[in-house]
Design a protein around this motif. Sequence first.
Motif, PDB file in Angstrom:
ATOM      1  N   ARG A 186     -12.655 -61.406 139.521  1.00 47.93           N
ATOM      2  CA  ARG A 186     -12.669 -61.065 140.952  1.00 47.93           C
ATOM      3  C   ARG A 186     -11.289 -60.585 141.404  1.00 47.93           C
ATOM      4  O   ARG A 186     -11.165 -59.640 142.197  1.00 47.93           O
ATOM      5  CB  ARG A 186     -13.108 -62.286 141.762  1.00 47.93           C
TER       6      ARG A 186
ATOM      7  N   LYS B  82     -10.215 -56.858 142.796  1.00 44.48           N
ATOM      8  CA  LYS B  82      -9.559 -56.743 144.103  1.00 44.48           C
ATOM      9  C   LYS B  82      -8.232 -55.994 143.966  1.00 44.48           C
ATOM     10  O   LYS B  82      -7.862 -55.169 144.809  1.00 44.48           O
ATOM     11  CB  LYS B  82      -9.310 -58.136 144.683  1.00 44.48           C
TER      12      LYS B  82
ATOM     13  N   TYR C 214     -22.717 -64.128 139.458  1.00 43.19           N
ATOM     14  CA  TYR C 214     -21.610 -63.456 138.771  1.00 43.19           C
ATOM     15  C   TYR C 214     -21.938 -62.010 138.411  1.00 43.19           C
ATOM     16  O   TYR C 214     -21.106 -61.313 137.819  1.00 43.19           O
ATOM     17  CB  TYR C 214     -21.260 -64.191 137.474  1.00 43.19           C
TER      18      TYR C 214
ATOM     19  N   LEU D 274     -19.549 -58.673 137.841  1.00 42.87           N
ATOM     20  CA  LEU D 274     -18.116 -58.987 137.788  1.00 42.87           C
ATOM     21  C   LEU D 274     -17.509 -58.635 136.430  1.00 42.87           C
ATOM     22  O   LEU D 274     -16.439 -58.031 136.352  1.00 42.87           O
ATOM     23  CB  LEU D 274     -17.892 -60.474 138.074  1.00 42.87           C
TER      24      LEU D 274
END
Length: 594
Positions: free
Chosen positions: A174, A178, A204, A207
Amino acid sequence: MDSSLLQSELVFTREAHCRDCYRCLKSCPVKAIKIENGQAYILEERCIDCNICIQNCAQGAISFKSDKNKVYELLASGKKVVLSVAASYSSICADWERNRFPSALRRLGFSFVSETSVAANIVALKTLEYVAEHQDRSHISSVCPTVVNYVEKYRPDLIKNLIPIASPYIVHARWLRKKLGEDIAVVYVGACVAKKMEIKRECYRGLIDVAISFAELREMFDERNILLKMCAESEFDETPVGKSRLLPLVGSLSEIAGKDISFTELNTVAVTGFQDIKNSLDMVATSKGFLAELLFCYKGCINGPGIHMKNNIFERRNELIEYVNSKSTLPAEKDPLLSANIDITRDFYLDKAIPKPEYSESKIREVLRKTGEPDSKRRPNCYSCGYPTCRDKAIAVLEGMAETEMCIPYMRRLAENKASLLIETTPNGFVVLSEKFEILTMNVAFKKMFLASNSLLKKPISTLFDPEGFHILASGEEEIYEETVKHEKYDIVCHQIYYKLKEEKQYVGVFVNVTKNVTTESKLDDIRNTTMIQAKELLQHQMKMSQELAKLLGENAAQSEVMINNIIKYTEARYSQNVEPTNTNLLWDTNTSK
Protein backbone atom coordinates in the motif's frame (compact mmCIF):
# COMPACT_ATOMS: atom_id res chain seq x y z
CA MET A 1 -10.74 -38.46 -7.18
CA ASP A 2 -14.10 -37.16 -5.93
CA SER A 3 -14.70 -33.95 -7.88
CA SER A 4 -16.64 -32.45 -4.98
CA LEU A 5 -13.39 -32.20 -3.04
CA LEU A 6 -11.24 -29.55 -4.70
CA GLN A 7 -7.49 -29.95 -4.63
CA SER A 8 -5.38 -27.08 -3.37
CA GLU A 9 -4.75 -24.32 -5.87
CA LEU A 10 -1.37 -23.74 -4.27
CA VAL A 11 0.03 -27.21 -3.51
CA PHE A 12 -0.09 -30.19 -5.86
CA THR A 13 1.03 -33.81 -5.94
CA ARG A 14 3.09 -35.49 -8.65
CA GLU A 15 1.32 -38.83 -8.68
CA ALA A 16 4.20 -40.68 -10.34
CA HIS A 17 6.45 -39.79 -7.39
CA CYS A 18 3.96 -40.45 -4.57
CA ARG A 19 4.91 -43.68 -2.76
CA ASP A 20 1.98 -43.96 -0.29
CA CYS A 21 4.31 -43.56 2.70
CA TYR A 22 1.84 -41.20 4.46
CA ARG A 23 4.71 -39.00 5.59
CA CYS A 24 2.89 -35.91 4.35
CA LEU A 25 -0.22 -36.90 6.27
CA LYS A 26 1.78 -37.49 9.44
CA SER A 27 3.27 -34.01 9.21
CA CYS A 28 0.06 -32.20 8.25
CA PRO A 29 -1.20 -30.46 11.41
CA VAL A 30 -4.83 -30.38 10.25
CA LYS A 31 -4.98 -33.60 8.19
CA ALA A 32 -5.98 -31.74 5.02
CA ILE A 33 -4.67 -34.58 2.86
CA LYS A 34 -6.98 -37.12 1.28
CA ILE A 35 -5.57 -40.55 0.47
CA GLU A 36 -7.21 -42.22 -2.51
CA ASN A 37 -5.82 -45.34 -4.18
CA GLY A 38 -2.61 -44.79 -2.26
CA GLN A 39 -2.16 -41.25 -3.65
CA ALA A 40 -2.06 -38.07 -1.56
CA TYR A 41 -4.21 -35.08 -2.50
CA ILE A 42 -4.17 -31.75 -0.65
CA LEU A 43 -7.69 -30.37 -0.26
CA GLU A 44 -8.19 -26.63 -0.69
CA GLU A 45 -11.02 -26.20 1.80
CA ARG A 46 -9.08 -27.86 4.64
CA CYS A 47 -5.55 -26.67 3.86
CA ILE A 48 -4.06 -23.81 5.89
CA ASP A 49 -1.16 -23.29 3.45
CA CYS A 50 1.56 -24.14 5.95
CA ASN A 51 3.31 -26.26 3.29
CA ILE A 52 4.84 -28.52 5.91
CA CYS A 53 3.91 -31.42 3.64
CA ILE A 54 6.32 -30.07 1.01
CA GLN A 55 9.18 -29.94 3.47
CA ASN A 56 8.47 -33.47 4.73
CA CYS A 57 7.91 -35.28 1.44
CA ALA A 58 11.04 -37.40 1.00
CA GLN A 59 10.07 -38.30 -2.58
CA GLY A 60 9.68 -34.71 -3.77
CA ALA A 61 6.14 -35.62 -4.83
CA ILE A 62 4.53 -32.50 -3.32
CA SER A 63 5.33 -29.03 -4.55
CA PHE A 64 3.84 -25.55 -4.71
CA LYS A 65 2.78 -23.72 -7.83
CA SER A 66 5.47 -21.62 -9.47
CA ASP A 67 4.66 -18.06 -10.52
CA LYS A 68 7.95 -17.23 -12.24
CA ASN A 69 6.30 -16.85 -15.63
CA LYS A 70 3.90 -14.25 -14.25
CA VAL A 71 6.87 -12.22 -13.07
CA TYR A 72 8.57 -12.56 -16.46
CA GLU A 73 5.37 -11.34 -18.13
CA LEU A 74 5.21 -8.30 -15.85
CA LEU A 75 8.86 -7.47 -16.50
CA ALA A 76 8.23 -7.67 -20.24
CA SER A 77 5.00 -5.66 -20.11
CA GLY A 78 6.63 -2.24 -20.04
CA LYS A 79 5.16 -1.48 -16.62
CA LYS A 80 7.24 -0.22 -13.75
CA VAL A 81 7.71 -3.38 -11.68
CA VAL A 82 8.50 -2.90 -7.98
CA LEU A 83 9.86 -5.63 -5.71
CA SER A 84 9.20 -6.00 -1.98
CA VAL A 85 11.89 -8.24 -0.45
CA ALA A 86 11.43 -10.05 2.87
CA ALA A 87 14.32 -9.47 5.26
CA SER A 88 14.73 -13.24 5.61
CA TYR A 89 16.75 -13.14 2.38
CA SER A 90 19.72 -12.15 4.55
CA SER A 91 19.55 -15.48 6.41
CA ILE A 92 20.46 -17.43 3.27
CA CYS A 93 23.16 -15.11 1.95
CA ALA A 94 26.74 -14.54 2.98
CA ASP A 95 27.74 -10.95 3.74
CA TRP A 96 29.30 -10.34 0.30
CA GLU A 97 26.19 -11.78 -1.39
CA ARG A 98 23.83 -9.53 0.58
CA ASN A 99 25.72 -6.45 -0.59
CA ARG A 100 25.21 -7.47 -4.24
CA PHE A 101 21.64 -8.72 -3.92
CA PRO A 102 19.90 -5.42 -4.84
CA SER A 103 21.99 -5.13 -8.02
CA ALA A 104 21.09 -8.68 -9.06
CA LEU A 105 17.40 -7.83 -8.64
CA ARG A 106 17.77 -4.75 -10.82
CA ARG A 107 19.51 -6.83 -13.49
CA LEU A 108 16.42 -9.04 -13.58
CA GLY A 109 14.44 -5.96 -14.56
CA PHE A 110 12.94 -4.58 -11.34
CA SER A 111 12.97 -0.79 -11.40
CA PHE A 112 12.53 -0.31 -7.65
CA VAL A 113 13.66 -2.75 -4.94
CA SER A 114 12.79 -2.29 -1.29
CA GLU A 115 12.76 -4.34 1.91
CA THR A 116 9.38 -5.40 3.27
CA SER A 117 10.60 -4.46 6.75
CA VAL A 118 10.10 -0.80 5.78
CA ALA A 119 6.50 -1.33 6.93
CA ALA A 120 7.32 -3.42 10.02
CA ASN A 121 7.61 -0.53 12.47
CA ILE A 122 4.13 0.88 11.90
CA VAL A 123 2.55 -2.59 12.07
CA ALA A 124 4.36 -3.37 15.35
CA LEU A 125 3.40 -0.06 16.97
CA LYS A 126 -0.24 -0.24 15.88
CA THR A 127 -0.48 -3.87 17.05
CA LEU A 128 0.59 -3.03 20.59
CA GLU A 129 -1.66 0.05 20.60
CA TYR A 130 -4.63 -2.11 19.63
CA VAL A 131 -3.86 -4.60 22.42
CA ALA A 132 -3.60 -1.79 24.97
CA GLU A 133 -6.94 -0.36 23.85
CA HIS A 134 -8.77 -3.70 24.01
CA GLN A 135 -7.93 -5.20 27.37
CA ASP A 136 -11.30 -6.92 27.56
CA ARG A 137 -9.96 -9.91 25.64
CA SER A 138 -6.75 -11.64 24.60
CA HIS A 139 -5.23 -11.17 21.16
CA ILE A 140 -3.60 -13.09 18.33
CA SER A 141 -1.18 -11.37 15.96
CA SER A 142 -2.29 -11.63 12.33
CA VAL A 143 1.13 -11.23 10.71
CA CYS A 144 1.33 -14.93 9.71
CA PRO A 145 -1.21 -15.96 7.03
CA THR A 146 -1.07 -19.62 8.08
CA VAL A 147 -2.00 -18.76 11.66
CA VAL A 148 -4.93 -16.71 10.36
CA ASN A 149 -6.03 -19.59 8.11
CA TYR A 150 -5.88 -22.00 11.02
CA VAL A 151 -7.99 -19.79 13.28
CA GLU A 152 -10.57 -19.14 10.54
CA LYS A 153 -10.95 -22.84 9.69
CA TYR A 154 -10.29 -24.72 12.91
CA ARG A 155 -10.72 -22.19 15.74
CA PRO A 156 -13.53 -19.94 14.50
CA ASP A 157 -14.37 -19.20 18.13
CA LEU A 158 -11.16 -17.13 18.23
CA ILE A 159 -11.65 -15.05 15.07
CA LYS A 160 -12.73 -12.18 17.33
CA ASN A 161 -9.30 -12.38 18.98
CA LEU A 162 -7.36 -11.85 15.74
CA ILE A 163 -5.88 -8.36 15.57
CA PRO A 164 -7.37 -6.62 12.48
CA ILE A 165 -4.05 -5.18 11.34
CA ALA A 166 -2.53 -6.27 8.04
CA SER A 167 0.81 -8.01 7.66
CA PRO A 168 3.83 -5.73 6.94
CA TYR A 169 4.17 -6.94 3.32
CA ILE A 170 0.57 -5.83 2.63
CA VAL A 171 1.11 -2.45 4.30
CA HIS A 172 4.37 -2.12 2.36
CA ALA A 173 2.51 -2.71 -0.93
CA ARG A 174 0.00 0.00 0.00
CA TRP A 175 2.88 2.33 0.82
CA LEU A 176 4.65 1.60 -2.49
CA ARG A 177 1.49 2.34 -4.48
CA LYS A 178 0.93 5.55 -2.56
CA LYS A 179 4.55 6.60 -3.05
CA LEU A 180 5.15 5.45 -6.65
CA GLY A 181 1.65 5.52 -8.13
CA GLU A 182 -1.18 3.06 -8.67
CA ASP A 183 0.00 2.17 -12.18
CA ILE A 184 2.96 0.14 -10.89
CA ALA A 185 3.11 -3.65 -10.62
CA VAL A 186 4.14 -5.01 -7.22
CA VAL A 187 5.93 -8.32 -6.73
CA TYR A 188 6.69 -9.81 -3.33
CA VAL A 189 9.49 -12.32 -2.68
CA GLY A 190 10.02 -14.18 0.58
CA ALA A 191 10.27 -17.49 2.39
CA CYS A 192 6.50 -17.76 2.90
CA VAL A 193 4.51 -19.65 0.28
CA ALA A 194 1.16 -19.01 2.01
CA LYS A 195 1.27 -15.41 0.80
CA LYS A 196 0.66 -16.67 -2.74
CA MET A 197 -2.90 -17.38 -1.60
CA GLU A 198 -3.29 -14.55 0.91
CA ILE A 199 -2.84 -11.84 -1.73
CA LYS A 200 -6.03 -13.17 -3.38
CA ARG A 201 -8.21 -12.21 -0.41
CA GLU A 202 -10.86 -9.67 -1.27
CA CYS A 203 -9.47 -7.09 1.16
CA TYR A 204 -6.03 -7.33 -0.51
CA ARG A 205 -7.09 -7.73 -4.12
CA GLY A 206 -5.05 -5.65 -6.55
CA LEU A 207 -2.33 -4.71 -4.05
CA ILE A 208 0.27 -7.33 -4.99
CA ASP A 209 0.35 -8.77 -8.50
CA VAL A 210 2.54 -11.80 -7.80
CA ALA A 211 4.13 -13.42 -4.75
CA ILE A 212 7.11 -15.72 -5.30
CA SER A 213 9.52 -17.61 -3.08
CA PHE A 214 13.27 -17.28 -2.73
CA ALA A 215 13.53 -20.68 -4.40
CA GLU A 216 11.75 -19.31 -7.48
CA LEU A 217 13.92 -16.19 -7.44
CA ARG A 218 17.04 -18.35 -7.39
CA GLU A 219 15.75 -20.20 -10.46
CA MET A 220 15.19 -16.88 -12.21
CA PHE A 221 18.78 -15.85 -11.47
CA ASP A 222 19.98 -19.13 -12.96
CA GLU A 223 17.73 -18.87 -16.02
CA ARG A 224 18.93 -15.33 -16.75
CA ASN A 225 22.54 -16.25 -15.94
CA ILE A 226 22.78 -13.64 -13.18
CA LEU A 227 25.68 -14.33 -10.82
CA LEU A 228 25.95 -12.38 -7.57
CA LYS A 229 29.74 -12.34 -7.83
CA MET A 230 29.39 -10.46 -11.12
CA CYS A 231 27.09 -7.79 -9.63
CA ALA A 232 28.21 -4.53 -8.08
CA GLU A 233 27.55 -3.72 -4.45
CA SER A 234 24.52 -1.50 -3.92
CA GLU A 235 21.74 -0.67 -1.46
CA PHE A 236 17.99 -1.05 -1.55
CA ASP A 237 15.92 1.96 -2.59
CA GLU A 238 14.48 2.45 0.91
CA THR A 239 15.88 2.17 4.42
CA PRO A 240 13.89 0.57 7.27
CA VAL A 241 13.72 2.19 10.69
CA GLY A 242 14.92 0.90 14.05
CA LYS A 243 14.91 -2.87 14.47
CA SER A 244 12.43 -3.49 11.65
CA ARG A 245 14.68 -6.00 9.90
CA LEU A 246 14.12 -8.43 12.79
CA LEU A 247 10.61 -9.02 11.41
CA PRO A 248 11.22 -12.68 10.31
CA LEU A 249 12.08 -13.77 13.87
CA VAL A 250 9.63 -14.91 16.53
CA GLY A 251 8.69 -12.16 18.98
CA SER A 252 9.79 -9.46 16.53
CA LEU A 253 6.66 -7.29 16.83
CA SER A 254 7.28 -6.56 20.50
CA GLU A 255 11.01 -6.13 19.87
CA ILE A 256 10.47 -3.71 16.97
CA ALA A 257 7.94 -1.70 18.99
CA GLY A 258 10.43 -1.40 21.83
CA LYS A 259 8.77 -3.81 24.25
CA ASP A 260 11.18 -6.29 25.80
CA ILE A 261 9.71 -9.79 26.26
CA SER A 262 11.54 -11.48 29.12
CA PHE A 263 10.96 -15.05 30.23
CA THR A 264 9.04 -13.66 33.22
CA GLU A 265 6.54 -11.85 30.98
CA LEU A 266 2.99 -12.97 31.78
CA ASN A 267 0.90 -11.10 29.22
CA THR A 268 2.85 -11.85 26.04
CA VAL A 269 4.03 -15.10 24.52
CA ALA A 270 5.95 -15.52 21.26
CA VAL A 271 5.93 -19.05 19.87
CA THR A 272 6.42 -21.00 16.66
CA GLY A 273 5.44 -24.50 15.60
CA PHE A 274 1.97 -26.00 15.51
CA GLN A 275 1.78 -27.65 18.92
CA ASP A 276 2.91 -24.53 20.81
CA ILE A 277 0.55 -22.41 18.72
CA LYS A 278 -2.32 -24.76 19.49
CA ASN A 279 -1.58 -24.59 23.21
CA SER A 280 -1.23 -20.81 23.20
CA LEU A 281 -4.60 -20.47 21.44
CA ASP A 282 -6.18 -22.46 24.24
CA MET A 283 -4.74 -19.89 26.64
CA VAL A 284 -6.09 -17.03 24.51
CA ALA A 285 -9.54 -18.57 24.76
CA THR A 286 -9.50 -18.53 28.56
CA SER A 287 -7.69 -15.29 29.41
CA LYS A 288 -7.86 -11.50 29.00
CA GLY A 289 -5.21 -8.95 28.06
CA PHE A 290 -2.95 -11.67 26.69
CA LEU A 291 -1.00 -11.28 23.40
CA ALA A 292 0.08 -14.31 21.40
CA GLU A 293 2.73 -13.48 18.78
CA LEU A 294 2.56 -16.49 16.52
CA LEU A 295 4.62 -17.57 13.52
CA PHE A 296 3.69 -20.99 12.18
CA CYS A 297 7.08 -22.04 10.78
CA TYR A 298 9.50 -23.34 13.40
CA LYS A 299 11.84 -20.52 14.49
CA GLY A 300 9.96 -18.07 12.30
CA CYS A 301 10.05 -16.93 8.68
CA ILE A 302 13.72 -17.87 8.29
CA ASN A 303 12.46 -21.46 8.07
CA GLY A 304 9.70 -21.00 5.50
CA PRO A 305 9.13 -23.59 2.75
CA GLY A 306 10.12 -21.06 0.09
CA ILE A 307 13.76 -21.08 1.19
CA HIS A 308 15.92 -23.18 -1.11
CA MET A 309 18.90 -23.36 1.25
CA LYS A 310 19.10 -26.24 3.71
CA ASN A 311 21.67 -24.79 6.09
CA ASN A 312 21.25 -24.99 9.86
CA ILE A 313 18.30 -22.96 11.18
CA PHE A 314 20.45 -21.41 13.91
CA GLU A 315 23.04 -20.40 11.33
CA ARG A 316 20.27 -18.61 9.44
CA ARG A 317 19.20 -16.83 12.61
CA ASN A 318 22.76 -15.66 13.24
CA GLU A 319 23.10 -14.49 9.62
CA LEU A 320 19.96 -12.37 9.99
CA ILE A 321 21.04 -10.84 13.30
CA GLU A 322 24.49 -10.05 11.88
CA TYR A 323 22.78 -8.37 8.94
CA VAL A 324 20.55 -6.31 11.24
CA ASN A 325 23.52 -5.21 13.32
CA SER A 326 25.66 -4.33 10.30
CA LYS A 327 23.14 -2.24 8.37
CA SER A 328 22.31 1.38 9.03
CA THR A 329 18.72 2.34 9.80
CA LEU A 330 16.63 5.44 10.35
CA PRO A 331 15.44 6.43 13.84
CA ALA A 332 12.02 4.99 14.59
CA GLU A 333 10.52 8.45 15.02
CA LYS A 334 11.45 9.29 11.40
CA ASP A 335 9.35 6.48 9.96
CA PRO A 336 7.66 8.10 6.92
CA LEU A 337 4.73 5.67 7.10
CA LEU A 338 3.58 7.04 10.46
CA SER A 339 2.48 10.28 8.83
CA ALA A 340 1.50 8.89 5.43
CA ASN A 341 -2.10 8.03 6.31
CA ILE A 342 -1.65 4.43 5.12
CA ASP A 343 -4.48 1.94 5.55
CA ILE A 344 -3.18 -0.81 7.84
CA THR A 345 -6.45 -2.63 8.49
CA ARG A 346 -7.68 -6.01 7.33
CA ASP A 347 -10.67 -8.30 7.78
CA PHE A 348 -11.21 -12.02 8.25
CA TYR A 349 -13.38 -14.75 6.77
CA LEU A 350 -16.28 -15.82 8.94
CA ASP A 351 -17.52 -18.69 6.77
CA LYS A 352 -14.46 -20.92 6.35
CA ALA A 353 -14.89 -23.08 9.45
CA ILE A 354 -14.48 -26.81 8.79
CA PRO A 355 -17.49 -28.65 10.22
CA LYS A 356 -16.80 -31.61 12.45
CA PRO A 357 -18.99 -34.51 11.32
CA GLU A 358 -20.35 -36.76 14.02
CA TYR A 359 -20.57 -40.51 13.59
CA SER A 360 -22.18 -43.07 15.83
CA GLU A 361 -20.01 -45.37 17.89
CA SER A 362 -21.39 -48.34 15.98
CA LYS A 363 -20.15 -46.94 12.65
CA ILE A 364 -16.73 -46.14 14.09
CA ARG A 365 -16.46 -49.62 15.60
CA GLU A 366 -17.51 -51.14 12.29
CA VAL A 367 -14.52 -49.51 10.58
CA LEU A 368 -12.23 -50.55 13.42
CA ARG A 369 -13.54 -54.10 13.15
CA LYS A 370 -12.42 -54.23 9.52
CA THR A 371 -8.85 -53.66 10.64
CA GLY A 372 -9.23 -56.06 13.53
CA GLU A 373 -9.09 -53.47 16.31
CA PRO A 374 -12.63 -52.98 17.72
CA ASP A 375 -11.34 -53.23 21.29
CA SER A 376 -9.80 -49.92 22.42
CA LYS A 377 -7.30 -51.74 24.64
CA ARG A 378 -5.85 -53.63 21.68
CA ARG A 379 -5.50 -50.68 19.30
CA PRO A 380 -1.84 -49.94 18.58
CA ASN A 381 -2.35 -46.19 17.89
CA CYS A 382 0.99 -46.45 16.11
CA TYR A 383 0.60 -43.33 13.92
CA SER A 384 1.95 -45.25 10.89
CA CYS A 385 -1.12 -44.27 8.85
CA GLY A 386 -0.62 -40.59 9.65
CA TYR A 387 -3.43 -40.29 12.20
CA PRO A 388 -2.59 -40.09 15.92
CA THR A 389 -5.10 -42.77 16.94
CA CYS A 390 -6.92 -45.68 15.33
CA ARG A 391 -10.19 -43.95 16.19
CA ASP A 392 -9.14 -40.77 14.35
CA LYS A 393 -8.26 -42.83 11.32
CA ALA A 394 -11.61 -44.67 11.46
CA ILE A 395 -13.42 -41.32 11.45
CA ALA A 396 -11.28 -40.21 8.49
CA VAL A 397 -12.34 -43.38 6.64
CA LEU A 398 -15.98 -42.49 7.27
CA GLU A 399 -15.31 -38.96 5.99
CA GLY A 400 -13.78 -40.36 2.81
CA MET A 401 -10.37 -38.92 3.68
CA ALA A 402 -8.60 -42.20 4.38
CA GLU A 403 -8.57 -45.85 3.30
CA THR A 404 -8.76 -48.99 5.42
CA GLU A 405 -5.60 -50.29 3.74
CA MET A 406 -3.59 -47.44 5.27
CA CYS A 407 -3.40 -49.41 8.54
CA ILE A 408 0.11 -50.89 8.47
CA PRO A 409 -0.42 -53.43 11.32
CA TYR A 410 -3.61 -54.61 9.60
CA MET A 411 -1.87 -54.99 6.24
CA ARG A 412 1.01 -56.81 7.92
CA ARG A 413 -1.36 -59.24 9.59
CA LEU A 414 -3.16 -59.70 6.30
CA ALA A 415 0.10 -60.45 4.52
CA GLU A 416 1.19 -62.84 7.27
CA ASN A 417 -2.15 -64.64 7.14
CA LYS A 418 -1.92 -64.97 3.37
CA ALA A 419 1.64 -66.24 3.65
CA SER A 420 0.62 -68.75 6.32
CA LEU A 421 -2.33 -69.87 4.21
CA LEU A 422 -0.09 -70.26 1.18
CA ILE A 423 2.41 -72.36 3.14
CA GLU A 424 -0.30 -74.51 4.70
CA THR A 425 -2.13 -75.18 1.43
CA THR A 426 0.84 -75.70 -0.88
CA PRO A 427 1.32 -79.32 -2.06
CA ASN A 428 5.03 -78.93 -1.36
CA GLY A 429 6.48 -79.85 2.00
CA PHE A 430 7.74 -76.97 4.11
CA VAL A 431 9.86 -77.19 7.25
CA VAL A 432 11.80 -74.65 9.34
CA LEU A 433 14.74 -75.75 11.49
CA SER A 434 16.66 -74.03 14.27
CA GLU A 435 20.41 -73.53 14.05
CA LYS A 436 20.67 -76.86 15.88
CA PHE A 437 18.57 -78.50 13.13
CA GLU A 438 15.56 -78.93 15.40
CA ILE A 439 12.09 -78.79 13.83
CA LEU A 440 10.38 -75.46 14.58
CA THR A 441 7.43 -75.69 12.21
CA MET A 442 6.18 -77.84 9.35
CA ASN A 443 3.19 -77.68 7.07
CA VAL A 444 0.54 -80.30 6.32
CA ALA A 445 2.21 -81.51 3.11
CA PHE A 446 5.51 -82.15 4.91
CA LYS A 447 3.73 -84.10 7.63
CA LYS A 448 2.03 -86.30 5.03
CA MET A 449 5.25 -86.91 3.12
CA PHE A 450 7.20 -88.04 6.16
CA LEU A 451 4.38 -89.37 8.37
CA ALA A 452 5.14 -86.69 10.97
CA SER A 453 3.07 -85.01 13.68
CA ASN A 454 3.44 -82.02 15.99
CA SER A 455 5.00 -84.31 18.58
CA LEU A 456 8.23 -83.98 16.57
CA LEU A 457 8.44 -80.21 17.11
CA LYS A 458 11.75 -79.26 18.74
CA LYS A 459 13.08 -82.70 17.82
CA PRO A 460 16.10 -83.13 15.48
CA ILE A 461 15.23 -83.42 11.79
CA SER A 462 17.41 -86.55 11.77
CA THR A 463 14.49 -88.25 13.50
CA LEU A 464 12.81 -88.32 10.09
CA PHE A 465 15.65 -88.59 7.57
CA ASP A 466 19.32 -87.96 6.93
CA PRO A 467 19.83 -84.15 7.18
CA GLU A 468 22.96 -84.13 5.03
CA GLY A 469 21.55 -81.43 2.73
CA PHE A 470 20.96 -79.06 5.65
CA HIS A 471 24.48 -79.69 6.95
CA ILE A 472 25.96 -78.94 3.53
CA LEU A 473 24.01 -75.66 3.47
CA ALA A 474 25.14 -74.73 6.99
CA SER A 475 28.81 -75.45 6.35
CA GLY A 476 29.02 -73.70 2.99
CA GLU A 477 28.85 -70.10 1.81
CA GLU A 478 25.98 -70.73 -0.59
CA GLU A 479 22.62 -69.25 0.32
CA ILE A 480 20.70 -72.07 -1.40
CA TYR A 481 21.41 -75.76 -1.83
CA GLU A 482 19.38 -78.19 -3.96
CA GLU A 483 19.32 -81.95 -4.36
CA THR A 484 17.01 -84.79 -5.36
CA VAL A 485 16.74 -87.59 -2.80
CA LYS A 486 14.98 -90.95 -2.80
CA HIS A 487 13.55 -91.67 0.64
CA GLU A 488 13.23 -95.46 0.67
CA LYS A 489 11.59 -95.43 4.09
CA TYR A 490 8.69 -93.30 2.84
CA ASP A 491 8.69 -94.60 -0.75
CA ILE A 492 8.99 -91.09 -2.20
CA VAL A 493 11.47 -89.13 -4.29
CA CYS A 494 11.81 -85.42 -3.45
CA HIS A 495 13.52 -82.50 -5.07
CA GLN A 496 14.72 -80.62 -1.98
CA ILE A 497 15.60 -76.92 -1.77
CA TYR A 498 17.28 -75.56 1.35
CA TYR A 499 17.97 -71.90 2.18
CA LYS A 500 19.10 -69.83 5.14
CA LEU A 501 17.31 -67.23 7.24
CA LYS A 502 20.45 -65.46 8.41
CA GLU A 503 19.00 -62.96 10.84
CA GLU A 504 16.78 -65.58 12.46
CA LYS A 505 19.59 -68.20 12.40
CA GLN A 506 17.21 -70.72 10.91
CA TYR A 507 17.07 -73.05 7.92
CA VAL A 508 14.14 -73.63 5.60
CA GLY A 509 13.52 -76.74 3.56
CA VAL A 510 11.09 -77.02 0.65
CA PHE A 511 10.30 -80.56 -0.51
CA VAL A 512 8.77 -81.15 -3.94
CA ASN A 513 7.41 -84.67 -4.40
CA VAL A 514 8.66 -85.86 -7.81
CA THR A 515 7.96 -89.57 -7.24
CA LYS A 516 5.26 -89.73 -9.90
CA ASN A 517 7.46 -87.99 -12.44
CA VAL A 518 10.36 -90.34 -11.78
CA THR A 519 8.09 -93.43 -11.98
CA THR A 520 6.50 -92.26 -15.20
CA GLU A 521 9.90 -91.59 -16.77
CA SER A 522 11.11 -95.04 -15.71
CA LYS A 523 8.06 -96.66 -17.29
CA LEU A 524 8.61 -94.74 -20.50
CA ASP A 525 12.22 -95.92 -20.61
CA ASP A 526 11.03 -99.53 -20.25
CA ILE A 527 8.51 -99.06 -23.06
CA ARG A 528 11.14 -97.50 -25.30
CA ASN A 529 13.60 -100.35 -24.67
CA THR A 530 10.98 -103.08 -25.26
CA THR A 531 9.76 -101.39 -28.43
CA MET A 532 13.29 -101.05 -29.78
CA ILE A 533 14.03 -104.73 -29.14
CA GLN A 534 10.82 -105.80 -30.85
CA ALA A 535 11.51 -103.47 -33.77
CA LYS A 536 15.01 -104.87 -34.15
CA GLU A 537 13.72 -108.43 -34.17
CA LEU A 538 11.12 -107.56 -36.78
CA LEU A 539 13.58 -105.70 -38.96
CA GLN A 540 16.16 -108.45 -38.74
CA HIS A 541 13.51 -110.93 -39.87
CA GLN A 542 12.55 -108.62 -42.72
CA MET A 543 16.21 -108.10 -43.57
CA LYS A 544 16.73 -111.80 -44.11
CA MET A 545 13.75 -111.86 -46.40
CA SER A 546 15.00 -108.79 -48.23
CA GLN A 547 18.46 -110.29 -48.64
CA GLU A 548 16.93 -113.34 -50.23
CA LEU A 549 14.90 -111.10 -52.50
CA ALA A 550 17.97 -109.02 -53.29
CA LYS A 551 19.82 -112.06 -54.57
CA LEU A 552 16.94 -112.72 -56.88
CA LEU A 553 16.87 -109.07 -58.01
CA GLY A 554 20.54 -109.15 -58.96
CA GLU A 555 21.84 -105.66 -59.77
CA ASN A 556 19.71 -104.01 -57.07
CA ALA A 557 21.17 -106.11 -54.26
CA ALA A 558 23.70 -103.56 -53.01
CA GLN A 559 21.06 -100.85 -53.08
CA SER A 560 18.66 -102.98 -51.00
CA GLU A 561 21.29 -103.66 -48.33
CA VAL A 562 21.91 -99.92 -47.94
CA MET A 563 18.20 -99.30 -47.50
CA ILE A 564 17.87 -102.01 -44.85
CA ASN A 565 20.91 -100.80 -42.90
CA ASN A 566 19.55 -97.25 -42.89
CA ILE A 567 16.20 -98.46 -41.57
CA ILE A 568 17.92 -100.21 -38.68
CA LYS A 569 20.05 -97.13 -37.86
CA TYR A 570 17.00 -94.90 -38.02
CA THR A 571 15.03 -97.13 -35.68
CA GLU A 572 17.85 -97.42 -33.16
CA ALA A 573 18.32 -93.66 -33.11
CA ARG A 574 14.60 -93.03 -32.74
CA TYR A 575 14.01 -95.45 -29.88
CA SER A 576 17.27 -95.21 -28.00
CA GLN A 577 17.57 -91.39 -28.04
CA ASN A 578 13.88 -90.54 -28.37
CA VAL A 579 14.78 -87.79 -30.88
CA GLU A 580 14.51 -87.44 -34.62
CA PRO A 581 17.88 -88.02 -36.32
CA THR A 582 19.01 -85.19 -38.54
CA ASN A 583 18.18 -85.22 -42.21
CA THR A 584 21.84 -85.73 -43.04
CA ASN A 585 21.83 -89.10 -41.27
CA LEU A 586 18.58 -90.26 -42.84
CA LEU A 587 18.95 -89.37 -46.46
CA TRP A 588 20.44 -91.75 -48.92
CA ASP A 589 20.67 -91.86 -52.72
CA THR A 590 18.84 -94.92 -54.08
CA ASN A 591 20.38 -94.52 -57.53
CA THR A 592 24.05 -94.29 -56.56
CA SER A 593 23.93 -96.23 -53.30
CA LYS A 594 25.33 -93.20 -51.46
